[in-house]
Design a protein around this motif. Sequence first.
Motif, PDB file in Angstrom:
ATOM      1  N   UNK A  27       0.827  -1.212   0.000  1.00 19.92           N
ATOM      2  CA  UNK A  27       0.000   0.000   0.000  1.00 19.92           C
ATOM      3  C   UNK A  27       0.862   1.263   0.000  1.00 19.92           C
ATOM      4  N   UNK A  28       0.465   2.219  -0.827  1.00 18.20           N
ATOM      5  CA  UNK A  28       1.184   3.474  -0.940  1.00 18.20           C
ATOM      6  C   UNK A  28       2.279   3.445  -1.995  1.00 18.20           C
ATOM      7  N   UNK A  29       2.601   2.270  -2.518  1.00 12.35           N
ATOM      8  CA  UNK A  29       3.611   2.141  -3.567  1.00 12.35           C
ATOM      9  C   UNK A  29       2.924   1.953  -4.910  1.00 12.35           C
ATOM     10  N   UNK A  30       3.707   2.071  -5.983  1.00  8.78           N
ATOM     11  CA  UNK A  30       3.162   1.888  -7.328  1.00  8.78           C
ATOM     12  C   UNK A  30       3.884   0.765  -8.059  1.00  8.78           C
ATOM     13  N   UNK A  31       3.245   0.264  -9.081  1.00  5.60           N
ATOM     14  CA  UNK A  31       3.869  -0.716  -9.960  1.00  5.60           C
ATOM     15  C   UNK A  31       3.535  -0.355 -11.401  1.00  5.60           C
ATOM     16  N   UNK A  32       4.326  -0.892 -12.325  1.00  2.00           N
ATOM     17  CA  UNK A  32       4.113  -0.617 -13.743  1.00  2.00           C
ATOM     18  C   UNK A  32       3.268  -1.728 -14.348  1.00  2.00           C
ATOM     19  N   UNK A  33       2.216  -1.346 -15.037  1.00  2.00           N
ATOM     20  CA  UNK A  33       1.343  -2.322 -15.697  1.00  2.00           C
ATOM     21  C   UNK A  33       1.874  -2.569 -17.104  1.00  2.00           C
ATOM     22  N   UNK A  34       2.395  -3.760 -17.312  1.00  4.62           N
ATOM     23  CA  UNK A  34       2.921  -4.116 -18.624  1.00  4.62           C
ATOM     24  C   UNK A  34       1.798  -4.657 -19.497  1.00  4.62           C
ATOM     25  N   UNK A  35       2.124  -5.020 -20.708  1.00  2.19           N
ATOM     26  CA  UNK A  35       1.158  -5.655 -21.596  1.00  2.19           C
ATOM     27  C   UNK A  35       1.246  -7.168 -21.544  1.00  2.19           C
ATOM     28  N   UNK A  36       2.023  -7.696 -20.581  1.00  2.00           N
ATOM     29  CA  UNK A  36       2.158  -9.141 -20.455  1.00  2.00           C
ATOM     30  C   UNK A  36       0.916  -9.744 -19.805  1.00  2.00           C
ATOM     31  N   UNK A  37       0.524 -10.909 -20.290  1.00  2.00           N
ATOM     32  CA  UNK A  37      -0.585 -11.655 -19.708  1.00  2.00           C
ATOM     33  C   UNK A  37       0.001 -12.888 -19.033  1.00  2.00           C
ATOM     34  N   UNK A  38      -0.267 -13.027 -17.729  1.00  2.00           N
ATOM     35  CA  UNK A  38       0.244 -14.166 -16.973  1.00  2.00           C
ATOM     36  C   UNK A  38      -0.876 -14.742 -16.120  1.00  2.00           C
ATOM     37  N   UNK A  39      -0.622 -15.934 -15.607  1.00  2.00           N
ATOM     38  CA  UNK A  39      -1.569 -16.500 -14.639  1.00  2.00           C
ATOM     39  C   UNK A  39      -0.779 -17.102 -13.491  1.00  2.00           C
ATOM     40  N   UNK A  40      -1.407 -17.097 -12.297  1.00  2.00           N
ATOM     41  CA  UNK A  40      -0.801 -17.682 -11.113  1.00  2.00           C
ATOM     42  C   UNK A  40      -1.079 -19.180 -11.118  1.00  2.00           C
ATOM     43  N   UNK A  41      -0.097 -19.970 -10.747  1.00  2.00           N
ATOM     44  CA  UNK A  41      -0.326 -21.398 -10.542  1.00  2.00           C
ATOM     45  C   UNK A  41      -0.668 -21.602  -9.070  1.00  2.00           C
ATOM     46  N   UNK A  42      -1.126 -22.790  -8.736  1.00  2.00           N
ATOM     47  CA  UNK A  42      -1.496 -23.062  -7.343  1.00  2.00           C
ATOM     48  C   UNK A  42      -0.307 -22.945  -6.394  1.00  2.00           C
ATOM     49  N   UNK A  43       0.892 -23.197  -6.895  1.00  2.00           N
ATOM     50  CA  UNK A  43       2.069 -23.104  -6.024  1.00  2.00           C
ATOM     51  C   UNK A  43       2.721 -21.717  -6.042  1.00  2.00           C
ATOM     52  N   UNK A  44       2.035 -20.722  -6.625  1.00  2.00           N
ATOM     53  CA  UNK A  44       2.488 -19.348  -6.569  1.00  2.00           C
ATOM     54  C   UNK A  44       3.397 -18.897  -7.699  1.00  2.00           C
ATOM     55  N   UNK A  45       3.633 -19.737  -8.675  1.00  2.00           N
ATOM     56  CA  UNK A  45       4.443 -19.342  -9.815  1.00  2.00           C
ATOM     57  C   UNK A  45       3.584 -18.621 -10.845  1.00  2.00           C
ATOM     58  N   UNK A  46       4.241 -17.819 -11.690  1.00  2.00           N
ATOM     59  CA  UNK A  46       3.567 -17.136 -12.777  1.00  2.00           C
ATOM     60  C   UNK A  46       3.905 -17.825 -14.087  1.00  2.00           C
ATOM     61  N   UNK A  47       2.888 -18.014 -14.919  1.00  2.00           N
ATOM     62  CA  UNK A  47       3.086 -18.593 -16.246  1.00  2.00           C
ATOM     63  C   UNK A  47       2.761 -17.518 -17.272  1.00  2.00           C
ATOM     64  N   UNK A  48       3.737 -17.250 -18.146  1.00  2.00           N
ATOM     65  CA  UNK A  48       3.573 -16.242 -19.186  1.00  2.00           C
ATOM     66  C   UNK A  48       2.685 -16.799 -20.292  1.00  2.00           C
ATOM     67  N   UNK A  49       1.603 -16.065 -20.633  1.00  2.00           N
ATOM     68  CA  UNK A  49       0.650 -16.510 -21.645  1.00  2.00           C
ATOM     69  C   UNK A  49       0.755 -15.734 -22.949  1.00  2.00           C
TER      70      UNK A  49
END
Length: 101
Positions: A27-49
């Motif tokens: 909270x109070x911080x910012x992040x950059x929104x890229x054009x990448x589409x990803x999804x979270x796996x059940x074990x917390x990893x990100x998969x690039x789509x």
Amino acid sequence: AGKGLARGYWNLPDETNKRFVPDPFYPGERMYRTGDLVKWTEDGELIYLGRIDHQVNIRGFRIELSEIEAQLLTLDSVKEAVVTTVKDASDQDALAAYVIT
């Protein structure tokens, strides 16, 4: 996100507000929104789509296809334009523009 994040786009406040969004994890911080589409796996990893925009990467250069189309449309003789990626003779990605004059 993080300490290395830029402040925004120079003289483009609307684009800055669109791309630099509140960080839900800090909270109070910012992040950059890229054009990448990803999804979270059940074990917390990100998969690039893939991408949610029309940006491509060719030989290390990020290219927004719609920007090339917009420039082609500034030519008086071009009525419609579409830019896409194709494979060249050596099976490398290349750009191809299709226009209606």
